[in-house]
Design a protein around this motif. Sequence first.
Motif, PDB file in Angstrom:
ATOM      1  N   GLU A  13      36.453  37.174  32.485  1.00 59.81           N
ATOM      2  CA  GLU A  13      35.580  37.597  31.392  1.00 59.81           C
ATOM      3  C   GLU A  13      35.980  38.977  30.875  1.00 59.81           C
ATOM      4  N   MET A  14      36.350  39.865  31.793  1.00 52.74           N
ATOM      5  CA  MET A  14      36.784  41.207  31.379  1.00 52.74           C
ATOM      6  C   MET A  14      38.103  41.144  30.613  1.00 52.74           C
ATOM      7  N   LEU A  15      39.037  40.330  31.094  1.00 51.18           N
ATOM      8  CA  LEU A  15      40.320  40.220  30.423  1.00 51.18           C
ATOM      9  C   LEU A  15      40.160  39.592  29.042  1.00 51.18           C
ATOM     10  N   ALA A  16      39.240  38.638  28.911  1.00 46.75           N
ATOM     11  CA  ALA A  16      39.001  38.017  27.603  1.00 46.75           C
ATOM     12  C   ALA A  16      38.428  39.011  26.609  1.00 46.75           C
ATOM     13  N   ALA A  17      37.758  40.050  27.099  1.00 45.40           N
ATOM     14  CA  ALA A  17      37.191  41.096  26.242  1.00 45.40           C
ATOM     15  C   ALA A  17      38.151  42.257  26.061  1.00 45.40           C
ATOM     16  N   ASN A  18      39.443  42.032  26.324  1.00 45.96           N
ATOM     17  CA  ASN A  18      40.483  43.062  26.167  1.00 45.96           C
ATOM     18  C   ASN A  18      40.230  44.286  27.045  1.00 45.96           C
ATOM     19  N   GLY A  19      39.817  44.006  28.286  1.00 49.19           N
ATOM     20  CA  GLY A  19      39.547  45.109  29.210  1.00 49.19           C
ATOM     21  C   GLY A  19      40.634  45.338  30.230  1.00 49.19           C
ATOM     22  N   ALA A  20      41.835  44.756  30.024  1.00 47.56           N
ATOM     23  CA  ALA A  20      42.907  44.889  31.010  1.00 47.56           C
ATOM     24  C   ALA A  20      43.345  46.342  31.159  1.00 47.56           C
ATOM     25  N   ASP A  21      43.503  47.055  30.034  1.00 41.63           N
ATOM     26  CA  ASP A  21      43.965  48.446  30.092  1.00 41.63           C
ATOM     27  C   ASP A  21      42.955  49.326  30.817  1.00 41.63           C
ATOM     28  N   THR A  22      41.673  49.117  30.535  1.00 36.77           N
ATOM     29  CA  THR A  22      40.641  49.923  31.202  1.00 36.77           C
ATOM     30  C   THR A  22      40.621  49.651  32.694  1.00 36.77           C
ATOM     31  N   LEU A  23      40.738  48.378  33.072  1.00 35.66           N
ATOM     32  CA  LEU A  23      40.764  48.042  34.498  1.00 35.66           C
ATOM     33  C   LEU A  23      41.971  48.648  35.192  1.00 35.66           C
ATOM     34  N   GLN A  24      43.134  48.541  34.571  1.00 29.31           N
ATOM     35  CA  GLN A  24      44.347  49.092  35.179  1.00 29.31           C
ATOM     36  C   GLN A  24      44.255  50.603  35.327  1.00 29.31           C
ATOM     37  N   ALA A  25      43.686  51.280  34.335  1.00 30.24           N
ATOM     38  CA  ALA A  25      43.522  52.729  34.431  1.00 30.24           C
ATOM     39  C   ALA A  25      42.541  53.100  35.540  1.00 30.24           C
ATOM     40  N   LEU A  26      41.488  52.279  35.698  1.00 32.44           N
ATOM     41  CA  LEU A  26      40.498  52.556  36.740  1.00 32.44           C
ATOM     42  C   LEU A  26      41.071  52.339  38.128  1.00 32.44           C
ATOM     43  N   LEU A  27      41.892  51.282  38.288  1.00 30.34           N
ATOM     44  CA  LEU A  27      42.442  50.962  39.602  1.00 30.34           C
ATOM     45  C   LEU A  27      43.742  51.691  39.893  1.00 30.34           C
ATOM     46  N   GLY A  28      44.258  52.414  38.906  1.00 26.12           N
ATOM     47  CA  GLY A  28      45.584  53.010  39.072  1.00 26.12           C
ATOM     48  C   GLY A  28      45.693  54.037  40.178  1.00 26.12           C
ATOM     49  N   ASP A  29      44.619  54.816  40.421  1.00 30.15           N
ATOM     50  CA  ASP A  29      44.711  55.890  41.422  1.00 30.15           C
ATOM     51  C   ASP A  29      43.935  55.570  42.693  1.00 30.15           C
ATOM     52  N   THR A  30      43.542  54.304  42.892  1.00 33.49           N
ATOM     53  CA  THR A  30      42.870  53.952  44.145  1.00 33.49           C
ATOM     54  C   THR A  30      43.898  53.856  45.272  1.00 33.49           C
ATOM     55  N   GLN A  40      47.927  43.876  40.262  1.00 34.02           N
ATOM     56  CA  GLN A  40      46.947  44.673  40.984  1.00 34.02           C
ATOM     57  C   GLN A  40      46.597  44.127  42.367  1.00 34.02           C
ATOM     58  N   LEU A  41      46.725  42.813  42.573  1.00 35.75           N
ATOM     59  CA  LEU A  41      46.444  42.201  43.872  1.00 35.75           C
ATOM     60  C   LEU A  41      47.665  41.385  44.287  1.00 35.75           C
ATOM     61  N   ARG A  42      48.780  42.047  44.454  1.00 32.63           N
ATOM     62  CA  ARG A  42      50.047  41.369  44.675  1.00 32.63           C
ATOM     63  C   ARG A  42      49.968  40.468  45.907  1.00 32.63           C
ATOM     64  N   ARG A  43      50.448  39.227  45.723  1.00 36.78           N
ATOM     65  CA  ARG A  43      50.430  38.222  46.784  1.00 36.78           C
ATOM     66  C   ARG A  43      49.023  38.050  47.349  1.00 36.78           C
ATOM     67  N   ALA A  44      48.082  37.954  46.457  1.00 35.67           N
ATOM     68  CA  ALA A  44      46.686  37.820  46.883  1.00 35.67           C
ATOM     69  C   ALA A  44      46.457  36.475  47.553  1.00 35.67           C
ATOM     70  N   ARG A  45      45.607  36.489  48.541  1.00 30.46           N
ATOM     71  CA  ARG A  45      45.203  35.251  49.208  1.00 30.46           C
ATOM     72  C   ARG A  45      44.111  34.605  48.372  1.00 30.46           C
ATOM     73  N   ARG A  46      44.356  33.385  47.923  1.00 27.10           N
ATOM     74  CA  ARG A  46      43.423  32.706  47.029  1.00 27.10           C
ATOM     75  C   ARG A  46      42.463  31.831  47.835  1.00 27.10           C
ATOM     76  N   MET A  47      41.203  31.961  47.504  1.00 28.28           N
ATOM     77  CA  MET A  47      40.172  31.178  48.171  1.00 28.28           C
ATOM     78  C   MET A  47      39.393  30.428  47.106  1.00 28.28           C
TER      79      MET A  47
END
Length: 395
Positions: A103-120, A144-151
């Motif tokens: 839902e966030m990506l559909a609202a063009n929120g990818a850049d904001t998410l990446q900026a928020l998670l960039g320094d974690t 952002q979740l490289r090789r994530a385990r999918r459930m």
Amino acid sequence: MTAAIRPGVERSRQGGAVGAPVCLIITPTIEQAMAAADQARRLLADPAVRVVPVTGAVRARRVLGLAPVAVVTGTPADLLTLRRDAALGVDQLQTVVIVGLDEMLAANGADTLQALLGDTPENVSRVATLERETEAGDAFLEAQLRRARRMTPLLVGDTPLAVTPRFILTAPSGRVDALRLVLDETDPPSLVVIAATDAGVADATAALERLGLVIDGLAVQVTRQPTAQHVAMAVLWEAPATFEALVESLAMRPVDAVALLLPDELPAFRRMTQSLAEAWTPAPRKAAAEDRVQQLRNALRTTLGNGHAAASELALLAPLLESHDALEIACAALRLYEGARREVANVRAKAAAAGAKSTARETPRESGRAGDAPAAPAGRQRVFLAAGTRDNVRV
């Protein structure tokens, strides 16, 4: 959402600092941030552990600095603003939960998410939930979740439901009123309220006591593990997390069942019931809706019975028959009519509100002063209305 945030919320019990949470929950909307905060408090069941929903960056900047905080929820934009203002720290962070990634990506929120998670920190556990997989979602997960385990949770199983429950959409604070409506309408001789958490059991118990019911374990029960005892009404105080939990809740084969759902829990609940669950509507509201439908049908019959359609109307609608069915055209016209009716109702409501807010004041003037308007006769007042043509008010 409950399954996604539970591990991070549990880790936050013994941690957190001023402005530096242990668990960060990112949601698409402020309303979902509030719902996530409420769910986190229910899972913690400890008022000493502080949970802060960010509903406004300016106020949250002050609130986060008041005391240590364990869990913070909010939208990507608000949380990023707090990060840039150094009001939200990540040095204590252990878990980041992204609720509704697609839902966030559909609202063009990818850049904001990446900026928020960039320094974690790299060792922070990251969890994301999404309704459906897309190319944009896969690309974000890989970055952002490289090789994530999918459930993939099992939302529908082979075991048939003993009864298809109906549902009521409500807020956590509105469950008491929803339960009251159900009990007043049905007056079941036996009742079991099923909660998914200990905090839910406590809230449901308090709600029944507030309604004057005696929880005797026979005619009225509150439980997390339903028994095989047959009851007339089963109320799901909280949405079941899995299909198995739903099957277990209805194993007693109640005559009727109603689930009290939060708005964001409805899609999963519909999938669990294979879209067979219907909304529970109180009889007065249902009767009012049926009266409205009947009035509309009578109006249409009267219009059709007054004579044939005019040539101009036929010429207007005839081209639409090439690509649409006549019933579809009628439905579209009805939709336009209902929209116009609502607009008229809104205009009238605004005009009434403007009239209610208008003030009457007396403007005494000294007689004989040059340029003054004649004084109002004794016992009368000059009335000024703060309404005009913008409010659809005319002479």
